[in-house]
Scaffold this active site. Structure first.
Site, PDB file in Angstrom:
ATOM      1  N   ASP A 243       2.375  -5.687  -2.064  1.00 41.12           N
ATOM      2  CA  ASP A 243       2.927  -4.765  -3.070  1.00 41.12           C
ATOM      3  C   ASP A 243       2.918  -5.383  -4.453  1.00 41.12           C
ATOM      4  O   ASP A 243       2.979  -4.673  -5.455  1.00 41.12           O
ATOM      5  CB  ASP A 243       4.358  -4.369  -2.691  1.00 41.12           C
ATOM      6  CG  ASP A 243       4.312  -3.224  -1.698  1.00 41.12           C
ATOM      7  OD1 ASP A 243       3.989  -3.492  -0.527  1.00 41.12           O
ATOM      8  OD2 ASP A 243       4.521  -2.068  -2.113  1.00 41.12           O
ATOM      9  N   LYS A 254       5.801  -5.987   2.641  1.00 41.30           N
ATOM     10  CA  LYS A 254       6.762  -5.396   3.579  1.00 41.30           C
ATOM     11  C   LYS A 254       7.626  -6.454   4.255  1.00 41.30           C
ATOM     12  O   LYS A 254       7.134  -7.484   4.696  1.00 41.30           O
ATOM     13  CB  LYS A 254       5.973  -4.589   4.617  1.00 41.30           C
ATOM     14  CG  LYS A 254       6.779  -3.875   5.662  1.00 41.30           C
ATOM     15  CD  LYS A 254       7.892  -3.030   5.106  1.00 41.30           C
ATOM     16  CE  LYS A 254       7.457  -2.032   4.056  1.00 41.30           C
ATOM     17  NZ  LYS A 254       8.599  -1.512   3.250  1.00 41.30           N
TER      18      LYS A 254
HETATM   19  O1  MRU Z   1       7.520   0.660   1.994  1.00 40.73           O
HETATM   20  P1  MRU Z   1       6.037   0.930   2.068  1.00 40.73           P
HETATM   21  O2  MRU Z   1       5.628   1.564   3.343  1.00 40.73           O
HETATM   22  O3  MRU Z   1       5.549   1.666   0.846  1.00 40.73           O
HETATM   23  O4  MRU Z   1       5.397  -0.512   2.026  1.00 40.73           O
HETATM   24  C1  MRU Z   1       4.005  -0.656   2.103  1.00 40.73           C
HETATM   25  C2  MRU Z   1       3.559  -2.062   2.207  1.00 40.73           C
HETATM   26  O5  MRU Z   1       4.345  -2.973   2.179  1.00 40.73           O
HETATM   27  C3  MRU Z   1       2.080  -2.320   2.280  1.00 40.73           C
HETATM   28  O6  MRU Z   1       1.831  -3.503   2.965  1.00 40.73           O
HETATM   29  C4  MRU Z   1       1.533  -2.411   0.859  1.00 40.73           C
HETATM   30  O7  MRU Z   1       1.870  -1.312   0.083  1.00 40.73           O
HETATM   31  C5  MRU Z   1       0.095  -2.666   0.735  1.00 40.73           C
HETATM   32  S1  MRU Z   1      -1.046  -1.751   1.672  1.00 40.73           S
HETATM   33  C6  MRU Z   1      -1.171  -0.211   1.075  1.00 40.73           C
END
Ligand code: MRU
Length: 358
Positions: A243, A254
């Site tokens: 992220d 995550k």
């Molecule tokens: O809370 P989320 O489901 O939006 O978190 C998503 C993640 O942590 C992904 O690993 C990250 O956005 C990269 S892959 C699209």
């Protein structure tokens, strides 16, 4: 991405805009129901991001870019001064929807820088529209390149462990870590994916759905089972998304990513992060790096499918409300073997400002 509907394979993008309406695959209904959520105003688009009907760092950035187009449409008849004040407010509203993913910041900032060059609200709308489409196209293209660049990291016979959902559902198309898995599969390699369920939100359900659409062999495992499979020699590579990647190679992703990285390090298993360069925060400011804490109901309650009533239901799991729910963590660069972007495969020692110039 491939979506099987009544035995037919259809091609879908995760998010797109048509006639001022943002269309997104509703991730709060999957894997039980494939439904397109349509948001008709920037407010509805922001709400869909907050509720995680759309999620994943690049996908929410693209949705917010489209949301700015919706705002320009709504405010187009206001006096220019008022118009620009409102646009700034909407940009801030989008930035506040989910604070951790840097793609959201990068894409909203890019949109605002572009539209500020407009001489009138009408011109702003045109610029916003074309820039948002460009941002979406570039994300799809970048994710495809990540898959093509990274696919040789997976060998036939490998066990590939992945976390959260890093597929087309988290981007515009293809995905990040899952893009690598898809392109390795398209090469005809036979390997097995172990996908964590990713408590508490259970993005593993999305990964299960997405890998099923692609006929990629996989198993869902409890988050706590990762060490067991590493110890048994059934994991040859761990692939995750990001992220926000910091210039020193630290990766915010995550919750649970950090545990997997430490475990992989202990078991001598390569730990690879895949992300487009829009997920890199090249000039981080401490005050902008926020770890999102979400509603504790995501832990105390569970959403599932009632097979009798054919409806989604929420059940309570805990009586206590003394619960904490941080949804991202920081993995130190020392645990990360490679970072795959659309441009390069970057290796340690990390100095991304320099490494991205090449
Ligand atoms: O809370 P989320 O489901 O939006 O978190 C998503 C993640 O942590 C992904 O690993 C990250 O956005 C990269 S892959 C699209």
């Amino acid at each position: 991405m491939k979506v099987k509907i009544n035995g037919k394979v259809m091609e879908y993008r995760n998010v797109w805009m048509e006639n001022g309406i943002v269309n997104m695959i509703d991730q709060t209904r999957l894997p039980f129901e494939f439904r397109i959520q349509k948001t008709k105003s920037y407010r509805e688009t922001a709400e869909a991001i907050r509720k995680m009907q759309i999620r994943g760092a690049p996908a929410i950035g693209v949705a917010a870019s489209y949301g700015l187009v919706q705002a320009a449409l709504e405010f187009i008849n206001l006096k220019p001064e008022e118009f620009w004040r409102k646009m700034e407010e909407v940009a801030q509203e989008f930035l506040n929807t989910r604070p951790t993913a840097v793609d959201l910041h990068n894409m909203v900032k890019r949109m605002m820088t572009k539209i500020k060059k407009a001489e009138s609200p009408q011109q702003c709308l045109q610029i916003a529209l074309s820039e948002s489409q460009l941002i979406a196209e570039e994300n799809a293209e970048a994710c495809k390149k990540i898959g093509l660049l990274g696919r040789d990291l997976i060998k036939s016979g490998d066990g590939v462990l992945t976390h959260c959902n890093t597929g087309a559902l988290g981007t515009v198309d293809y995905g990040t870590a899952i893009s690598i898995i898809k392109f390795a599969h398209y090469q005809g390699k036979k390997f097995i994916v172990l996908a964590t369920e990713t408590r508490p939100w259970l993005q593993g359900r999305l990964t299960d759905w997405e890998l099923t659409q692609e006929d990629i062999e996989h198993y869902i495992i409890a988050d706590a089972a990762a060490g067991y499979y590493m110890d048994r020699g059934e994991v040859q590579i761990v692939l995750v998304g990001a992220d926000r990647i910091l210039p020193n190679g630290d990766v915010i992703n995550k919750i649970g990513t950090r545990i997997l990285a430490v475990l992989a390090h202990e078991n001598n298993i390569p730990f690879v992060v895949a992300a487009p360069t829009t997920s890199i925060d090249l000039f981080p400011k401490a005050e902008n790096i926020k770890i999102e804490e979400r509603d504790t109901k995501e832990i105390t309650h569970i959403k599932g499918y009632n097979e009798e009533t054919k409806e989604l239901q929420t059940l309570r799991l805990y009586l206590t409300d003394r619960v904490k729910n941080p949804v991202f963590d920081i993995t130190p660069a020392k645990y990360i073997s490679k970072i795959v972007t659309e441009k390069h495969i970057i290796e340690p020692p990390y100095n991304l400002k320099k490494q991205l110039q090449n």
